[in-house]
Design a protein around this motif. Structure first.
Motif: not given
Length: 372
Positions: A343-365
């Motif tokens: 409850a105190n520490e969770e954060v959710s990153l974007p994960i949906n089937p329409y993300l592009t490879d570039a967007e996934v890389d941008h999240v990681i970066t």
């Protein structure tokens, strides 16, 4: 680059014409409630889930309520469940007049079997158990089922986030257990609106569930049960059957591929990745990470500055919600230490089937660029 948690615009570009065709089919049929589309989708959903029966209803919470009523849970009874979930899980228990009993979660965020055993030993009157397959990860159903057998209580699986998920090769609702699904738009299998269903192994129970969702009717104008108005309509059933369910496995595979990329690519020591108990089998409805409580707001601001849409899930535990505490002191067994950490520490990153490879890389970066 703007990265969305859910991209319904891309969903419509992909599915819009098929959706419109399905709506047209229902419109021209002249039958809009509990018709052939609901029957067809129920059969397809049961087959997909490896279950004997499926019953569509208005939403996931109603599915839980109907499942509880099928096994006779009512006033004076108690139901063991998790404090870390959407409020609907606990609310369904209250709706049948029963009392939720909460115990801690495991390192994956699901009901902890050891804590559940303690609760079953200490609290009399527990009539059922509702584990939640949180984030798309399956709970330890094998251990929880063994407990349920020892204490002679049924399990109802809250699988709102976990359609298609497996753990060690075993899927949701296996061996005839009852599992409840939500088709809320953000779910892995969603509709443009609300919807839900339960899958179950017993034919008599399925017929009772169909009666309960429809005012308790056993035949027209004959009401043997006190039921609900909780019908999955023909429009949603048609779009689930003809548009979304056929795409589900592909969407799940994309979610799993994104999760694998995140797990490999995120190296920031201030961000704790959560693999779940079976990464390859998870439905990856969400991709949760943990950051220190006093740094979470800074992390969220950092990601917002990088145009990455983030989520917080369940920052207030169910037994701590005002709607629960104003009824009296919630029944909590043992420490909720692990649930509190989520409850105190969770954060959710974007994960949906329409993300592009570039967007996934941008999240990681962006994650790796945060200084913690």
């Amino acid at each position: 680059m703007r990265v969305l948690a859910n991209d319904f615009g891309r969903l419509w570009l992909d599915c819009g014409q098929d959706y419109t065709d399905a709506v047209s089919k229902v419109g021209s049929s002249g039958w809009y409630i509990l018709g052939s589309q609901v029957t067809a989708f129920e059969a397809s959903l049961a087959a997909y889930c490896g279950s004997a029966h499926a019953v569509g209803c208005a939403n996931g919470m109603d599915a839980l309520e109907i499942a509880l009523r099928l096994i006779g849970v009512g006033p004076g009874d108690k139901v063991l469940t998790t404090p870390l979930s959407a409020f609907a899980t606990g609310l369904a228990v209250l709706r049948v007049g029963a009392e939720p009993v909460y115990c801690d979660v495991d390192e994956h965020g699901a009901l902890d079997p050891a804590a559940a055993k303690t609760a079953l030993d200490e609290v009399p009157g527990i009539r059922a158990m509702i584990p939640v397959h949180l984030f798309g990860h399956m709970a330890n159903v094998a251990a929880l089922s063994a407990l349920a057998k020892d204490y002679d209580i049924p399990i109802i699986e809250d699988a709102a986030q976990a359609i298609g998920a497996k753990r060690d090769g075993v899927g949701v609702g296996a061996e005839g257990r009852t599992a409840c699904y939500s088709f809320y738009p953000t779910k892995n299998l969603g509709v443009i609106g609300d919807g839900g269903a339960l899958v179950l192994g017993d034919g008599a129970s399925a017929e009772a569930a169909r009666s309960l969702r429809n005012y308790g009717q056993t035949e027209k104008y004959v009401h043997d049960l006190v039921g609900l108005n909780s019908r999955l309509d023909e429009l949603h059933a048609a779009t689930l059957e003809h548009v979304f369910l056929p795409k589900l496995n592909g969407w799940l595979n994309k979610r799993r591929a994104i999760a694998s990329t995140y797990l490999d690519g995120i190296t920031n020591p201030h961000v704790t990745r959560l693999t779940g108990p079976d990464p390859a089998g998870s439905g990856w409805h969400l991709f949760p990470v943990l950051v220190a409580k006093d740094r979470r707001d800074d992390f969220l601001a950092h990601m917002q500055a990088h145009d990455v849409q983030m989520g917080l899930h369940y920052p207030i535990l169910i037994p701590h919600q005002k709607a629960m505490t104003e009824r009296g002191t919630p029944v909590v067994v043992g420490s909720l230490q692990t649930a509190e950490r989520f409850a105190n520490e969770e954060v959710s990153l974007p994960i949906n089937p329409y993300l592009t490879d570039a967007e996934v890389d941008h999240v990681i970066t962006s994650v790796n660029a945060w200084t913690g």
